[in-house]
Enzyme design. Structure first.
Site, PDB file in Angstrom:
ATOM      1  N   HIS A 223       0.864  -1.175   0.000  1.00 53.89           N
ATOM      2  CA  HIS A 223       0.000   0.000   0.000  1.00 53.89           C
ATOM      3  C   HIS A 223       0.905   1.230   0.000  1.00 53.89           C
ATOM      4  O   HIS A 223       2.015   1.199   0.527  1.00 53.89           O
ATOM      5  CB  HIS A 223      -0.920   0.009   1.218  1.00 53.89           C
ATOM      6  CG  HIS A 223      -2.052  -0.970   1.109  1.00 53.89           C
ATOM      7  ND1 HIS A 223      -3.331  -0.671   1.526  1.00 53.89           N
ATOM      8  CD2 HIS A 223      -2.115  -2.229   0.637  1.00 53.89           C
ATOM      9  CE1 HIS A 223      -4.129  -1.719   1.310  1.00 53.89           C
ATOM     10  NE2 HIS A 223      -3.411  -2.669   0.781  1.00 53.89           N
ATOM     11  N   CYS A 254      -6.852   0.685   3.024  1.00 50.53           N
ATOM     12  CA  CYS A 254      -6.980  -0.007   4.295  1.00 50.53           C
ATOM     13  C   CYS A 254      -7.829   0.816   5.250  1.00 50.53           C
ATOM     14  O   CYS A 254      -7.471   1.950   5.579  1.00 50.53           O
ATOM     15  CB  CYS A 254      -5.590  -0.240   4.897  1.00 50.53           C
ATOM     16  SG  CYS A 254      -5.674  -0.987   6.525  1.00 50.53           S
TER      17      CYS A 254
END
Length: 315
Positions: A223, A254
């Site tokens: 990420h 997330c």
């Protein structure tokens, strides 16, 4: 024609990389507004047409947990009618035996399970302890293997956990080894909250190698929360890992990380690999056009830097 970077190979890196596209599943699963099934199907078709070798289509999860993916069976049925055997090759996430049964009924051949490297996330996401989650996965993985299916294992919180903080490398290796020992073919190591750095990536891959798990059994899932995703990919390449998860347009994120910017964008990864002269087989312009189209469907611009730089508004 889309611009491409100048190719300047770097010695010692892999010649070819596999991009594992997770946009239709991981990218869309947290969208609050329900995306129509046909839009999801078109997203998958466009990604395949752009040359992405693997496109994870959906998850057979209970609708109460992920309402966005409640149409998984309808999506896969429609894709199979349209694409035939190619649709049966699309991976899907199966959280348990019931999910696997649905995948088997549809003749699908590639499934994935999603585990945690930490106690707290196993409890919050799976309602299991760190140890007991493997007892839950064991029969599902065994049944999938007996059905002749390929099984991938996702391991989340490999670099940091929002509740527990830093996660010891040996703890991640132990959890990953347990998934591999249960029969998963490939282990995807997830930087779920985007806190990984290059040295940490190299250390984790090296620790797996020391534990008898070579880089070709691993995938890396980054990420870009702190802008480190491509730096971490570079560290992974230097460590010999050749499979990287990415999401078209940088979709997804997330929910446990404040200001999370989402998954590594497929376009950013393609640009980066192209500049290094690493083969990947993906048409950058086609993926940019696909992400621009999907951004229109979702009603907001793509967070991908490369999409912003190259998008023309054409779909």
């Amino acid at each position: 024609m889309s611009a491409l970077p100048m190719v300047v190979p770097e010695p010692g890196l892999p010649e070819r990389v596999t991009i594992y596209e997770v946009g239709p599943r991981d990218g869309l699963q947290n969208e609050k507004a329900v995306v129509p099934t046909e839009v999801k199907a078109e997203f998958v078709r466009r990604l395949l047409a752009a040359g992405l070798p693997i496109v994870e289509a959906t998850s057979f999860v209970h609708p109460r947990w992920v309402p966005q993916l409640a149409d998984a069976a309808d999506l896969m049925t429609g894709l199979t009618a349209d694409l035939g055997d190619a649709a049966r090759q699309l991976p899907v996430l199966v959280p348990n035996q019931r999910g696997l049964d649905r995948a088997v009924e549809l003749g699908l051949r590639h499934v994935a399970v999603f585990a945690s490297a930490t106690e707290t996330f196993a409890s919050k996401n799976l309602n299991r302890t760190l140890d007991s989650q493997f007892e839950m996965f064991a029969p599902t993985i065994a049944a999938a293997r007996e059905a002749g299916m390929d099984v991938r294992g996702y391991l989340s919180m490999c670099f940091g956990d929002p509740w527990e903080g830093a996660v010891p490398v040996d703890q991640v290796v132990a959890a990953g080894r347990r998934l591999l020992d249960l029969g998963v073919g490939q282990l995807s190591l997830g930087d779920t909250i985007g806190v990984a750095t290059a040295g940490h990536v190299r250390a984790l891959v090296r620790a797996f190698a020391d534990a008898g798990v070579p880089p070709d059994r691993l995938a890396l899932h980054f990420h870009d929360t702190y802008g480190q995703a491509l730096t971490n990919v570079h560290a992974g390449l230097q460590s010999g890992v050749t499979t990287y998860d990415a999401s078209a347009g940088g979709l997804g994120g997330c929910p446990y990380a404040k200001s999370a910017t989402g998954n590594l964008a497929t376009e950013d990864l393609v640009w980066f690999l192209t500049g290094l002269g690493i083969e990947h087989g993906v048409d950058l312009g086609a993926v940019v056009a696909t992400s621009t189209w999907m951004a229109g469907e979702l009603g907001r611009p793509s967070p991908s830097a490369v999409v912003r730089a190259l998008a023309t508004g054409d779909d």
